[in-house]
Design an enzyme around this catalytic site. Structure first.
Site, mmCIF file in Angstrom:
data_model
loop_
_atom_site.group_PDB
_atom_site.id
_atom_site.type_symbol
_atom_site.label_atom_id
_atom_site.label_comp_id
_atom_site.label_asym_id
_atom_site.label_seq_id
_atom_site.Cartn_x
_atom_site.Cartn_y
_atom_site.Cartn_z
ATOM 1 N N ASP A 41 33.777 48.006 29.911
ATOM 2 C CA ASP A 41 34.415 48.889 30.675
ATOM 3 C C ASP A 41 36.014 48.539 30.704
ATOM 4 O OD1 ASP A 41 33.670 50.153 33.446
ATOM 5 O OD2 ASP A 41 34.694 48.400 34.161
ATOM 6 N N TYR B 111 41.921 49.503 39.001
ATOM 7 C CA TYR B 111 41.673 51.123 39.689
ATOM 8 C C TYR B 111 43.218 51.459 39.800
ATOM 9 C CZ TYR B 111 36.900 50.273 39.400
ATOM 10 O OH TYR B 111 35.485 50.000 39.016
ATOM 11 N N HIS C 220 25.213 51.896 32.120
ATOM 12 C CA HIS C 220 26.576 51.261 31.909
ATOM 13 C C HIS C 220 26.880 49.689 31.649
ATOM 14 C CE1 HIS C 220 31.023 51.554 32.485
ATOM 15 N NE2 HIS C 220 31.061 50.705 33.281
#
Length: 312
Positions: free
Chosen positions: A102, A230, A290
């Site tokens: 990730d 983010y 994921h």
């Protein structure tokens, strides 16, 4: 698990937590994503240690047992690269394999760009390499309710998460991110409301695992986690280099929701990715989501060990 040692390394004024198991000159450093922590690598750390490697998994700054930075909103990819460099220097480790999942894939690749003499090889999962100069197109290509768009908005995720305890937030994210569809909320819906409280955890993620995550997020909170990855800006790394020159293994689940990001599947399969990563092997796992390293640890461990042995 009880053989994993826990230590702290002071880097850039922060006490960073590092899980450590195994001995020997060949070292593997694991870099987690969100909502993960060092614990997400538990299966891989034990496997590579049994195979004769030393395995190290830090908690990213502001995650788990690592100190938060004094200004979480200023955390950047460059901080993660310098944290990794500081950890290696403090532990007197000259050269490593890097394994990133990730958002942990980004510092792994950037570290290999900036410090290739310190990297034997890179393994990443869930996120392909993109040159550092590349800007994310997702906010423009996807609806307002797309989870990254929502979590980029200061205060919105904090209010959404704040209605729940840390364990429930992690539970909901694990359920959402293990699906094959992009998490996109309706206009009048928050991301946390997309998961019904009766929805079971994925079968490979136990209540004990959730408890371990929940306890650590109770300590750290989500402030730094929402900044990195983010809200962090794309940094000027002071290099025009964009070609990763070390060997790379990229593991991707066929059911990973990130394959639904605009253009990603074509970028991986068209050969464009290989232009930036010439020494590249790509492995698709048919049932992989994921969280392939937690979902299918034996299969992922075998792929990792085969790669590591090839380059020591």
């Amino acid at each position: 698990m009880d053989q994993i040692q826990h230590k702290y390394v002071t880097v850039q004024g922060l006490k960073l937590h590092v899980a450590d198991i195994g001995t020997g000159p060949n070292v593997v450093v694991f870099l987690h994503g969100f909502p993960e922590i060092w614990y997400s690598w538990r299966h891989q750390m034990i496997a590579v240690a049994k195979a004769g490697f030393r395995a190290i998994a830090p908690d990213c700054r502001g995650y788990g047992l690592s100190d938060p930075p004094p200004q979480p909103e200023k955390t950047s990819s460059y901080d993660l690269i310098n944290d990794l460099l500081g950890i290696l220097d403090a532990l007197a480790i000259p050269k490593v394999f890097l394994i990133g999942k990730d958002f942990g894939a980004r510092p792994a690749y950037l570290f290999a760009l900036l410090h290739p003499e310190k990297v034997l090889g890179v393994v990443t999962m869930g996120v392909p390499y993109r040159p550092p100069q590349t800007r994310s197109p997702y906010d423009k290509c996807l609806p307002e309710g797309f989870y990254i768009n929502r979590w980029r908005e200061p205060g919105r995720a904090e209010a959404d998460f704040g209605r729940l305890d840390a364990k429930t937030v992690v539970r909901n994210v694990y359920i959402l991110f293990s699906r094959s569809e992009l998490p996109i909320a309706a206009e009048n819906q928050e991301i946390m409301d997309m998961v019904d409280s009766s929805t079971p955890l994925p079968p490979w993620f136990t209540e004990e695992d959730l408890e371990a995550y929940g306890k650590l997020y109770e300590k750290s909170g989500f402030q730094t986690a929402l900044q990195m990855p983010y809200r962090a800006s794309t940094d000027d790394l002071g290099t025009s280099e964009s070609i990763v020159k070390v060997p790379v293994l990229f593991i991707m689940g066929n059911k990973d929701y990130t394959l639904k990001f605009p253009g990603i599947e074509d970028y991986i399969n068209s050969g464009k990715l290989k232009e930036f990563v010439p020494d590249l092997e790509i492995v698709f796992l048919p049932e992989g989501t994921h969280f392939v390293q937690e979902q299918s640890p034996e299969l992922v461990n075998e792929l990792i060990l085969t790669f590591l042995r090839k380059y020591i």
